[in-house]
Design an enzyme around this catalytic site. Structure first.
Site, PDB file in Angstrom:
ATOM      1  N   ASP A 131       0.856  -1.192   0.000  1.00  0.00           N
ATOM      2  CA  ASP A 131       0.000   0.000   0.000  1.00  0.00           C
ATOM      3  C   ASP A 131       0.889   1.238   0.000  1.00  0.00           C
ATOM      4  O   ASP A 131       2.033   1.192   0.462  1.00  0.00           O
ATOM      5  CB  ASP A 131      -0.853   0.054   1.285  1.00  0.00           C
ATOM      6  CG  ASP A 131      -2.029  -0.917   1.244  1.00  0.00           C
ATOM      7  OD1 ASP A 131      -2.366  -1.428   0.166  1.00  0.00           O
ATOM      8  OD2 ASP A 131      -2.612  -1.141   2.325  1.00  0.00           O
ATOM      9  N   ARG A 183      -1.130  -0.794  -8.581  1.00  0.00           N
ATOM     10  CA  ARG A 183      -2.501  -0.372  -8.255  1.00  0.00           C
ATOM     11  C   ARG A 183      -2.511   1.156  -8.352  1.00  0.00           C
ATOM     12  O   ARG A 183      -1.650   1.817  -7.778  1.00  0.00           O
ATOM     13  CB  ARG A 183      -2.885  -0.780  -6.840  1.00  0.00           C
ATOM     14  CG  ARG A 183      -4.229  -0.149  -6.407  1.00  0.00           C
ATOM     15  CD  ARG A 183      -4.429  -0.138  -4.890  1.00  0.00           C
ATOM     16  NE  ARG A 183      -4.479  -1.485  -4.367  1.00  0.00           N
ATOM     17  CZ  ARG A 183      -4.134  -1.771  -3.102  1.00  0.00           C
ATOM     18  NH1 ARG A 183      -3.716  -0.834  -2.269  1.00  0.00           N
ATOM     19  NH2 ARG A 183      -4.196  -3.021  -2.680  1.00  0.00           N
ATOM     20  N   GLY A 187      -5.463   8.666  -3.885  1.00  0.00           N
ATOM     21  CA  GLY A 187      -4.633   9.091  -2.747  1.00  0.00           C
ATOM     22  C   GLY A 187      -5.507   9.554  -1.601  1.00  0.00           C
ATOM     23  O   GLY A 187      -6.456  10.316  -1.805  1.00  0.00           O
ATOM     24  N   ARG A 287     -10.033   7.886   7.392  1.00  0.00           N
ATOM     25  CA  ARG A 287      -9.758   8.191   5.980  1.00  0.00           C
ATOM     26  C   ARG A 287     -11.002   7.963   5.125  1.00  0.00           C
ATOM     27  O   ARG A 287     -11.284   8.719   4.202  1.00  0.00           O
ATOM     28  CB  ARG A 287      -8.577   7.360   5.459  1.00  0.00           C
ATOM     29  CG  ARG A 287      -7.224   7.845   5.979  1.00  0.00           C
ATOM     30  CD  ARG A 287      -6.072   7.317   5.147  1.00  0.00           C
ATOM     31  NE  ARG A 287      -5.878   5.882   5.301  1.00  0.00           N
ATOM     32  CZ  ARG A 287      -5.164   5.312   6.277  1.00  0.00           C
ATOM     33  NH1 ARG A 287      -4.564   6.049   7.177  1.00  0.00           N
ATOM     34  NH2 ARG A 287      -5.033   4.007   6.329  1.00  0.00           N
TER      35      ARG A 287
HETATM   36  C1  LIG Z   1      -8.710  -1.031  -3.526  1.00  0.00           C
HETATM   37  C2  LIG Z   1      -8.259   0.301  -3.010  1.00  0.00           C
HETATM   38  C3  LIG Z   1      -7.006   0.417  -2.439  1.00  0.00           C
HETATM   39  C4  LIG Z   1      -6.549   1.661  -2.012  1.00  0.00           C
HETATM   40  N1  LIG Z   1      -5.272   1.779  -1.545  1.00  0.00           N
HETATM   41  C5  LIG Z   1      -4.796   3.006  -1.245  1.00  0.00           C
HETATM   42  C6  LIG Z   1      -3.425   3.197  -0.913  1.00  0.00           C
HETATM   43  O1  LIG Z   1      -2.618   2.267  -0.878  1.00  0.00           O
HETATM   44  N2  LIG Z   1      -3.023   4.453  -0.609  1.00  0.00           N
HETATM   45  C7  LIG Z   1      -3.869   5.526  -0.652  1.00  0.00           C
HETATM   46  O2  LIG Z   1      -3.437   6.660  -0.412  1.00  0.00           O
HETATM   47  N3  LIG Z   1      -5.166   5.356  -0.925  1.00  0.00           N
HETATM   48  C8  LIG Z   1      -5.656   4.134  -1.241  1.00  0.00           C
HETATM   49  N4  LIG Z   1      -6.986   3.996  -1.564  1.00  0.00           N
HETATM   50  C9  LIG Z   1      -7.936   5.106  -1.341  1.00  0.00           C
HETATM   51  C10 LIG Z   1      -7.995   6.039  -2.518  1.00  0.00           C
HETATM   52  O3  LIG Z   1      -6.781   6.747  -2.634  1.00  0.00           O
HETATM   53  C11 LIG Z   1      -9.163   7.037  -2.390  1.00  0.00           C
HETATM   54  O4  LIG Z   1      -8.995   7.813  -1.246  1.00  0.00           O
HETATM   55  C12 LIG Z   1     -10.535   6.393  -2.336  1.00  0.00           C
HETATM   56  O5  LIG Z   1     -10.614   5.274  -3.162  1.00  0.00           O
HETATM   57  C13 LIG Z   1     -11.628   7.398  -2.789  1.00  0.00           C
HETATM   58  O6  LIG Z   1     -11.394   7.790  -4.101  1.00  0.00           O
HETATM   59  P1  LIG Z   1     -12.254   7.305  -5.378  1.00  0.00           P
HETATM   60  O7  LIG Z   1     -11.285   6.919  -6.437  1.00  0.00           O
HETATM   61  O8  LIG Z   1     -13.221   6.282  -5.012  1.00  0.00           O
HETATM   62  O9  LIG Z   1     -12.923   8.630  -5.945  1.00  0.00           O
HETATM   63  P2  LIG Z   1     -13.805   9.775  -5.277  1.00  0.00           P
HETATM   64  O10 LIG Z   1     -13.911  10.829  -6.331  1.00  0.00           O
HETATM   65  O11 LIG Z   1     -13.297  10.161  -3.940  1.00  0.00           O
HETATM   66  O12 LIG Z   1     -15.207   9.084  -5.091  1.00  0.00           O
HETATM   67  C14 LIG Z   1     -16.013   8.663  -6.171  1.00  0.00           C
HETATM   68  C15 LIG Z   1     -17.315   8.107  -5.614  1.00  0.00           C
HETATM   69  O13 LIG Z   1     -17.042   6.917  -4.878  1.00  0.00           O
HETATM   70  C16 LIG Z   1     -17.839   6.837  -3.718  1.00  0.00           C
HETATM   71  N5  LIG Z   1     -16.950   6.875  -2.529  1.00  0.00           N
HETATM   72  C17 LIG Z   1     -15.617   7.167  -2.521  1.00  0.00           C
HETATM   73  N6  LIG Z   1     -15.125   7.079  -1.272  1.00  0.00           N
HETATM   74  C18 LIG Z   1     -16.157   6.727  -0.482  1.00  0.00           C
HETATM   75  C19 LIG Z   1     -16.284   6.472   0.909  1.00  0.00           C
HETATM   76  N7  LIG Z   1     -15.247   6.545   1.747  1.00  0.00           N
HETATM   77  N8  LIG Z   1     -17.510   6.141   1.386  1.00  0.00           N
HETATM   78  C20 LIG Z   1     -18.585   6.035   0.559  1.00  0.00           C
HETATM   79  N9  LIG Z   1     -18.519   6.277  -0.764  1.00  0.00           N
HETATM   80  C21 LIG Z   1     -17.334   6.602  -1.291  1.00  0.00           C
HETATM   81  C22 LIG Z   1     -18.776   8.017  -3.765  1.00  0.00           C
HETATM   82  O14 LIG Z   1     -19.934   7.573  -4.441  1.00  0.00           O
HETATM   83  C23 LIG Z   1     -18.009   9.014  -4.616  1.00  0.00           C
HETATM   84  O15 LIG Z   1     -18.850   9.921  -5.257  1.00  0.00           O
HETATM   85  C24 LIG Z   1      -7.419   2.778  -2.072  1.00  0.00           C
HETATM   86  C25 LIG Z   1      -8.679   2.648  -2.650  1.00  0.00           C
HETATM   87  C26 LIG Z   1      -9.097   1.459  -3.138  1.00  0.00           C
HETATM   88  C27 LIG Z   1     -10.440   1.366  -3.803  1.00  0.00           C
END
Ligand SMILES: Cc1cc2nc3c(=O)[nH]c(=O)nc-3n(C[C@H](O)[C@H](O)[C@H](O)COP(=O)(O)OP(=O)(O)OC[C@H]3O[C@@H](n4cnc5c(N)ncnc54)[C@H](O)[C@@H]3O)c2cc1C
Length: 306
Positions: A131, A183, A187, A287
């Protein structure tokens, strides 16, 4: 933005962490995002997700450990998880944070712990994802990854790139050259404008640009997002370029957009669910709240009905 920054600041606040983790009200609510506190509970969730057609990556919660004993316990947990995943025949790999393996104490300790986990994964023909944490750790994570992947020729390890960082385009070029598995996520940490795009629209735009590079030249990228506009773009782009569904996977977090997860599986896409478990759920929960402050209202509403 203010709310996001405040929640991310609170994620690192140890007084609040102690209070929230003791709270008998919030504890069960963490269950929306966390698959329980024990490995047995996590395995039950993995098995259920596998039955629904999803692949899984299992994360034992914990980060920034401050003693070698805790780091060694984390390593033992991961070794046990990999053995048990193989014994049960689960479709599941593991994700871990280097600070959970002792990176804040010493790089040597962290690498020793990581080697033991990679050896076990190798024995079971399984895969380990590092991660990505806050930007203070980006370069050292990259260095340790290269030590394992290049210098020690361990090919069962992959990295995470965050589209909010300016440096990520160059990092992806390097990882594509190595044909390492990446991946891509947006962020999740509080980063200053000196290292990361402050505007969400730029983070999203960069996510698409980086996805294009990974899909065209990368090695089975994991596209980790719940953003349906981006997911639609990926579907259209891969259709137009005649890129097979077996060349990449979508990844989402446990408990988030379950409808979209099911839809992707139904459409025949590879979908991997990131399943965290363990007692150290507080920073992970914060987060998830910061990404969508509406989750706070969900929690407050549930508290009112208790
Ligand atoms: C499999 C996976 C592994 C990850 N690993 C890391 C990592 O190693 N390091 C790191 O910094 N980050 C990691 N993340 C978190 C990532 O960086 C984002 O903070 C997170 O995924 C929200 O961004 P999004 O791409 O979904 O888009 P966004 O634009 O934030 O969200 C798009 C839509 O997704 C839904 N959504 C998003 N987040 C949420 C929530 N918390 N609760 C409910 N609905 C939500 C909502 O419908 C929103 O409108 C990971 C995420 C995933 C899916």
């Amino acid at each position: 933005m203010l709310m996001r920054n405040s929640l991310l600041w609170l994620a690192g606040n140890s007084t609040l962490r102690r209070q929230v983790m003791r709270s008998r009200l919030v504890r069960p609510l963490a269950g929306r995002f966390v698959a329980g506190e024990t490995a047995e509970q996590a395995f039950a969730t993995v098995a259920q997700l596998n039955r629904q057609g999803a692949l899984v990556t299992l994360d034992y919660l914990g980060e920034n450990v401050s003693s070698a004993e805790e780091a060694t316990a984390t390593r033992q947990m991961y070794v046990g998880l990999l053995d048990e995943i193989a014994r049960r025949g689960l479709k599941c790999n593991v994700s871990l944070k280097l600070t959970a393996l002792g990176l804040d104490i010493s790089r040597t300790l962290c690498e020793t712990n990581l080697r033991a986990i990679l050896d076990t994964a190798q024995r079971h023909d399984n895969f380990v994802r590092l991660d990505m944490e806050g930007s203070d750790y980006t370069q050292i994570t990259f260095d340790i990854f290269e030590q394992m992947f290049v210098a020690e020729n361990r090919k069962n390890v992959g990295m995470v790139i965050q589209s909010y960082l300016y440096r990520s385009a160059a990092d992806i070029e390097r990882l594509n050259q190595l044909q390492a598995r990446v991946r891509l996520c947006k962020g999740a940490y509080n980063e200053p404008p000196s290292v990361a795009y402050p505007q969400k629209s730029d983070v999203d735009k960069n996510y698409i640009a980086l996805t294009r590079r990974l899909i065209c030249d990368g090695n089975y990228p994991g596209l980790a997002t719940h953003d349906s506009a981006i997911i639609d773009w990926v579907k259209q782009f891969t259709r137009e370029q005649q890129i097979g569904r077996d060349r990449f996977e979508f990844q989402m977090l446990y408990g988030i957009r379950r409808d979209l997860q099911q839809q992707l599986i139904k459409e025949g896409h590879n979908l991997r669910v990131y399943v965290p478990f363990g007692e150290a759920w507080y920073p992970y929960l914060m987060r998830r709240l910061a990404e969508r402050p509406a989750n706070l209202f969900f929690i407050l509403k549930s508290l009112r009905h208790k």
